[in-house]
Design a protein around this motif. Structure first.
Motif, PDB file in Angstrom:
ATOM      1  N   CYS A 225     -56.860  28.210  57.197  1.00 46.73           N
ATOM      2  CA  CYS A 225     -56.376  29.814  57.633  1.00 46.73           C
ATOM      3  C   CYS A 225     -55.008  30.128  56.887  1.00 46.73           C
ATOM      4  O   CYS A 225     -54.219  29.148  57.373  1.00 46.73           O
ATOM      5  CB  CYS A 225     -56.586  30.420  59.101  1.00 46.73           C
ATOM      6  N   ILE A 226     -54.950  31.093  56.039  1.00 47.17           N
ATOM      7  CA  ILE A 226     -53.627  31.231  55.569  1.00 47.17           C
ATOM      8  C   ILE A 226     -53.037  32.523  55.784  1.00 47.17           C
ATOM      9  O   ILE A 226     -53.726  33.614  55.682  1.00 47.17           O
ATOM     10  CB  ILE A 226     -53.801  31.294  53.831  1.00 47.17           C
ATOM     11  N   ASN A 227     -51.828  32.692  56.445  1.00 50.30           N
ATOM     12  CA  ASN A 227     -51.359  33.907  56.842  1.00 50.30           C
ATOM     13  C   ASN A 227     -50.264  34.194  56.090  1.00 50.30           C
ATOM     14  O   ASN A 227     -49.246  33.222  55.781  1.00 50.30           O
ATOM     15  CB  ASN A 227     -51.164  33.893  58.280  1.00 50.30           C
ATOM     16  N   ILE A 228     -50.074  35.478  55.398  1.00 56.94           N
ATOM     17  CA  ILE A 228     -48.802  35.704  54.686  1.00 56.94           C
ATOM     18  C   ILE A 228     -48.244  36.845  55.665  1.00 56.94           C
ATOM     19  O   ILE A 228     -48.815  38.091  55.576  1.00 56.94           O
ATOM     20  CB  ILE A 228     -49.218  36.170  53.381  1.00 56.94           C
ATOM     21  N   ASP A 229     -46.931  36.731  55.943  1.00 55.13           N
ATOM     22  CA  ASP A 229     -46.416  37.862  56.796  1.00 55.13           C
ATOM     23  C   ASP A 229     -44.980  38.412  55.977  1.00 55.13           C
ATOM     24  O   ASP A 229     -44.309  37.501  55.245  1.00 55.13           O
ATOM     25  CB  ASP A 229     -45.898  37.287  58.036  1.00 55.13           C
ATOM     26  N   ALA A 230     -44.862  39.427  56.057  1.00 54.48           N
ATOM     27  CA  ALA A 230     -43.659  40.069  55.277  1.00 54.48           C
ATOM     28  C   ALA A 230     -42.319  39.642  56.210  1.00 54.48           C
ATOM     29  O   ALA A 230     -42.536  39.552  57.443  1.00 54.48           O
ATOM     30  CB  ALA A 230     -43.855  41.710  55.337  1.00 54.48           C
ATOM     31  N   PRO A 231     -41.383  39.446  55.456  1.00 55.98           N
ATOM     32  CA  PRO A 231     -39.959  39.017  56.076  1.00 55.98           C
ATOM     33  C   PRO A 231     -39.516  39.958  56.904  1.00 55.98           C
ATOM     34  O   PRO A 231     -39.777  41.314  56.717  1.00 55.98           O
ATOM     35  CB  PRO A 231     -39.126  38.536  55.022  1.00 55.98           C
ATOM     36  N   ASP A 232     -39.036  39.859  58.191  1.00 56.90           N
ATOM     37  CA  ASP A 232     -38.070  40.760  59.068  1.00 56.90           C
ATOM     38  C   ASP A 232     -36.937  41.713  58.234  1.00 56.90           C
ATOM     39  O   ASP A 232     -36.837  42.840  58.553  1.00 56.90           O
ATOM     40  CB  ASP A 232     -37.761  39.976  60.268  1.00 56.90           C
ATOM     41  N   GLU A 233     -36.385  40.628  57.584  1.00 55.65           N
ATOM     42  CA  GLU A 233     -35.191  41.479  56.660  1.00 55.65           C
ATOM     43  C   GLU A 233     -35.516  41.713  55.438  1.00 55.65           C
ATOM     44  O   GLU A 233     -36.334  40.992  54.912  1.00 55.65           O
ATOM     45  CB  GLU A 233     -33.916  40.249  56.736  1.00 55.65           C
ATOM     46  N   PRO A 234     -34.838  42.692  54.644  1.00 57.99           N
ATOM     47  CA  PRO A 234     -35.103  42.820  53.301  1.00 57.99           C
ATOM     48  C   PRO A 234     -34.785  41.868  52.316  1.00 57.99           C
ATOM     49  O   PRO A 234     -33.890  40.909  52.648  1.00 57.99           O
ATOM     50  CB  PRO A 234     -34.413  44.029  52.993  1.00 57.99           C
ATOM     51  N   ILE A 235     -35.235  41.582  51.180  1.00 59.23           N
ATOM     52  CA  ILE A 235     -35.357  40.483  50.510  1.00 59.23           C
ATOM     53  C   ILE A 235     -33.949  41.049  49.693  1.00 59.23           C
ATOM     54  O   ILE A 235     -33.773  42.196  48.796  1.00 59.23           O
ATOM     55  CB  ILE A 235     -36.323  40.348  49.568  1.00 59.23           C
ATOM     56  N   VAL A 236     -32.899  40.020  49.383  1.00 56.53           N
ATOM     57  CA  VAL A 236     -31.811  40.302  48.730  1.00 56.53           C
ATOM     58  C   VAL A 236     -31.583  39.398  47.584  1.00 56.53           C
ATOM     59  O   VAL A 236     -31.647  38.392  47.490  1.00 56.53           O
ATOM     60  CB  VAL A 236     -30.526  39.847  49.711  1.00 56.53           C
ATOM     61  N   ILE A 237     -31.458  40.179  46.281  1.00 57.68           N
ATOM     62  CA  ILE A 237     -31.420  39.491  45.030  1.00 57.68           C
ATOM     63  C   ILE A 237     -30.166  39.550  44.592  1.00 57.68           C
ATOM     64  O   ILE A 237     -29.613  40.796  44.518  1.00 57.68           O
ATOM     65  CB  ILE A 237     -32.512  39.824  43.981  1.00 57.68           C
TER      66      ILE A 237
END
Length: 63
Positions: free
Chosen positions: A22-34
């Motif tokens: 089973c593969i779970n992909i969750d969005a991060p809690d904090e925004p992605i910073v580049i």
């Protein structure tokens, strides 16, 4: 013969279904910073050199 092949495929499919993970992909809690570190030094030096050359040409008697 065809019936045996179909049965073997059904058994193989059933066994392989139990082995899948089973593969779970969750969005991060904090925004992605580049962070982009861009070197613009070359362009600034070029513009300054061009302005300096024009100034020297315009005021040749000073230099």
């Amino acid at each position: 013969m065809r019936q045996k092949t179909g049965w073997a495929m059904l058994v193989a499919l059933g066994l392989s279904g139990g082995l899948t993970g089973c593969i779970n992909i969750d969005a991060p809690d904090e925004p992605i910073v580049i962070e982009l570190n861009i070197n613009i030094r070359q362009e600034v030096i070029y513009r300054l050199a061009e302005d300096a050359a024009e100034t020297i040409e315009e005021n040749a008697d000073i230099f």
